[in-house]
Each structure stands twice: as C-alpha cells, then as structure tokens.
Design an enzyme around this catalytic site. Structure first.
Site, PDB file in Angstrom:
ATOM      1  N   THR A  31       0.810  -1.214   0.000  1.00  0.00           N
ATOM      2  CA  THR A  31       0.000   0.000   0.000  1.00  0.00           C
ATOM      3  C   THR A  31       0.845   1.265   0.000  1.00  0.00           C
ATOM      4  O   THR A  31       0.488   2.260  -0.632  1.00  0.00           O
ATOM      5  CB  THR A  31      -0.934  -0.026   1.235  1.00  0.00           C
ATOM      6  OG1 THR A  31      -1.872  -1.086   1.042  1.00  0.00           O
ATOM      7  CG2 THR A  31      -1.681   1.270   1.407  1.00  0.00           C
TER       8      THR A  31
ATOM      9  N   THR B 194       1.929  -4.188   4.480  1.00  0.00           N
ATOM     10  CA  THR B 194       1.793  -4.476   5.917  1.00  0.00           C
ATOM     11  C   THR B 194       1.410  -5.933   6.187  1.00  0.00           C
ATOM     12  O   THR B 194       1.637  -6.442   7.280  1.00  0.00           O
ATOM     13  CB  THR B 194       0.713  -3.579   6.554  1.00  0.00           C
ATOM     14  OG1 THR B 194      -0.531  -3.794   5.873  1.00  0.00           O
ATOM     15  CG2 THR B 194       1.097  -2.112   6.486  1.00  0.00           C
ATOM     16  N   ASP B 195       0.809  -6.598   5.179  1.00  0.00           N
ATOM     17  CA  ASP B 195       0.196  -7.904   5.455  1.00  0.00           C
ATOM     18  C   ASP B 195       1.173  -8.951   5.968  1.00  0.00           C
ATOM     19  O   ASP B 195       0.868  -9.676   6.917  1.00  0.00           O
ATOM     20  CB  ASP B 195      -0.516  -8.425   4.199  1.00  0.00           C
ATOM     21  CG  ASP B 195      -1.785  -7.641   3.895  1.00  0.00           C
ATOM     22  OD1 ASP B 195      -2.260  -6.912   4.791  1.00  0.00           O
ATOM     23  OD2 ASP B 195      -2.299  -7.756   2.777  1.00  0.00           O
TER      24      ASP B 195
HETATM   25  N1  ASP Z   1      -2.237  -5.372   0.636  1.00  0.00           N
HETATM   26  C1  ASP Z   1      -1.240  -4.592   1.214  1.00  0.00           C
HETATM   27  C2  ASP Z   1       0.051  -5.397   1.329  1.00  0.00           C
HETATM   28  O1  ASP Z   1       0.769  -5.423   0.370  1.00  0.00           O
HETATM   29  C3  ASP Z   1      -1.629  -4.029   2.512  1.00  0.00           C
HETATM   30  C4  ASP Z   1      -0.696  -2.985   2.963  1.00  0.00           C
HETATM   31  O2  ASP Z   1       0.370  -2.797   2.441  1.00  0.00           O
HETATM   32  O3  ASP Z   1      -1.037  -2.304   3.928  1.00  0.00           O
HETATM   33  O4  ASP Z   1       0.339  -5.983   2.325  1.00  0.00           O
END
Ligand code: ASP
Length: 340
Positions: A36, A107-108
């Site tokens: 993200t 974040t995932d």
């Molecule tokens: N879908 C995203 C990721 O690549 C979520 C994020 O980055 O917050 O993990």
C-alpha cells in the site's frame, strides 16, 4: 546533532535530530517491494517516486533507491524474502559508506519478512522497514510520514546492532516482537510483550531500550516447506496429516494454551514426526510460553517458547535452510523464546 536527553538506571532515552548545517547528510538506500505504501491497486509508485515525494527529505538524508519487486505482500514467500535479505547484504557490501537501508513493504506479511531478515542478516548497519495502512492517493495517507521516519531511523547513525526495525505510526519496533494487530487502523503495529524500542517524534529519533532477544542464523538458503496449523475445537489433525503427506519438512502447530492437543492431533503429530517432519508447538493464545510435558518431548515435539506461530515458522524456515538439526533448532528456540 545527537544528545542524551535522559539517562536512568533502567532506561536510556537517546534523541537524534537532523544533521547540523554543514554536516554531510547520511546516505540511506531505499529498496521498494510494493504494498500500500507504493500505491497498492491505485497505481504503483516506484521507490524513487516515493522518496522524491517526501517533504524535507533534502535536509534529512541523501537517498538512493531501487525496486526489488512490486507486489502486494500477501504474495511474499520465503524464497523471495530470502532473496531480499541477500540483496540488502549485497548493498551493504557494495557501499561501505551507506548509513542504512530502508525497505518499503506491504503491511500484510511485513512481520514475517522483517523477522526473516533479522535472523539471517548479521548485526551492523540498520535495516528499517516502512509501510502504510492508507495508500498515497488518500490525502491523509500515513505513507510519507512513515517513510520519512524510517529514513531518519536508518540515517541516525545510532541504530546499529539493534537488528531489523519496523517504523510505523511514530513508533520503532524490533522485528522479533512486532505484529500487525489491526486490518486498517494506523496504530496496527504493536509489540505486545515489550512495547516499541523507540519513537520518532517531530523529526527526532528517540530510543528507549535495546532488543534483548536476537539470534543470528547465517544461511545459504531457506527451507520453504514449513506449514502453520492452528488447532481448533475438533480441528487441526487433518491439516497436519495433509502437510506431512505433501512433503513438508516442518510443521508449526499453534496448540491450545500451554501446548495441549487432543488425541487425533497427537496421532497426526506422531505420524508426521515418524515421517521425518519437524514438529514445533507454539501457543494459539497470542502470548505466554508453551511448556511441553516430558512425554511430548520424548515423542520429539519441539517448543516455540513464546514465539508466535508466524515467527516460529520463519525461524524453522531459516534454521532448516541453515542446515540446523533438531537439537540445534531446539537451542535456537531456547535462546530466542525461552523454550523449555
Ligand atoms: N495489501 C497490502 C500489502 O501489500 C496491505 C498494505 O500494504 O497495507 O500488504
């Protein structure tokens, strides 16, 4: 300018602001992996776009950048995570004057990637992960602030030998401790057992403490064939059998409480161990240690101590990749997570 703000018996707060006028800026290298923070589905930004968009960066650090990969972090996997570790090591080897590396990441699966790098990279110059919960197309995206904070942490010159760090929402976390605890909140990342090791406040890097629990597993590769199975009332045995049948080298079982498992799971575990699979019990409770019974130990089950299932799996992936045997892996869990 670096200065000691407060020194006490139990804690030390060190604060580091931007370099004084006339001082050379620290060199920080940015490695983009997607997520993200890089735009997500709304039009991916590369690592260079990201650093160029940071207000005030010119007085904080001299930033170079590269894109390692651009994926949502649900697509990360152990081989890619290990390749990233190797790329970080290569950048440090190529550039002795570099102060630190910042990795932007989704974040995932951030807590898994950061922990793998923490295990396989030697101590030394800082590796700092930055991420965002809100994409750049949002006016109130947290990405620019998180990235600028991470660059400050990497360039401060005082975060060496702390292991891999994760910077979001004004907090600095140790990779060993940090977890994503919320799907969308800005305060999603927390270190429930220890708290953050520091903060970035108004451009100053504040360190409260140093991570006490670290090990180094130098490895020429990783073993991706490690599954994580969470026990549920009446469930878990099928997945353990399936993992063993599919050729897994290791299975981490998030067992009940202190390490309890009902007979069907015990049978599946014994069958897996009999087939040469390394089985490690973590607790599904979210905190506290597993303590195995003598009988469980005699059957060959290892304890993850208080390491959660996600991190116990990464440790097994790294340790098996480093060619460690069961006894050595048990010792690693003892050192890092108080396993008995
Ligand atoms: N879908 C995203 C990721 O690549 C979520 C994020 O980055 O917050 O993990």
């Amino acid at each position: 300018m670096n200065r000691i703000v407060r020194a006490g018996a139990a804690s030390l707060i060190l604060a580091f602001a931007s370099p004084a006028a006339g001082q050379p800026l620290p060199e920080v290298h940015l490695i983009g992996t997607g997520g993200t923070i890089s735009g997500g589905a709304g039009g991916p930004l590369n690592a260079g776009d990201l650093s160029a968009a940071l207000p005030g960066i010119d007085s904080v650090a001299s930033v170079t950048s590269e894109d390692f990969v651009r994926v949502g972090s649900s697509r990360m996997h152990p081989e890619l995570q290990f390749e990233l570790a190797q790329r970080v090591a290569a950048v440090f080897a190529e550039r002795p004057q570099l102060a630190g590396v910042v990795v932007t990441h989704g974040t995932d699966s951030l807590e898994e990637t950061a922990f793998l790098l923490d295990l396989v990279l030697p101590s030394g110059r800082p590796v700092v992960f930055a991420a965002a919960q809100r994409p750049p197309r949002y006016e109130d995206s947290d990405g620019p602030r998180n990235l600028l904070d991470a660059i400050r942490v990497a360039g401060s010159g005082r975060t060496r030998d702390l292991g891999v760090l994760v910077v979001l929402n004004g907090q600095i976390h140790a990779a060993r401790e940090v977890k994503k605890t919320h799907s969308i909140a800005l305060h999603a990342f927390a270190s429930p057992d220890t708290g953050p090791i520091g903060a970035v406040d108004d451009g100053e890097v504040l360190l409260f403490t140093t991570p006490a629990r670290r090990i180094h597993l130098p490895a020429a590769g990783v073993e991706p064939g490690v599954e994580l199975v969470r026990l549920t009332a009446g469930g878990g045995a099928v997945a353990i059998h399936a993992a063993a049948a599919a050729g897994a080298r290791g299975v981490v079982v998030e067992a009940f409480g202190r390490g309890n498992a009902p007979p069907p799971v015990a049978e599946a575990v014994d069958a897996a161990i009999g087939a040469g699979v390394l089985v490690v019990f973590a607790t599904r409770t979210g905190a506290g240690r597993v303590v195995l019974s003598d009988a469980q130990r005699e059957r060959g089950i290892l304890s993850a101590g208080d390491l959660d299932g996600l991190k116990a799996r990464m440790l097994l992936i790294a340790a098996l990749g480093a060619g460690r045997n069961a006894e050595e892996i048990a010792a690693a869990f003892r050192t890092l997570a108080g396993a008995q």
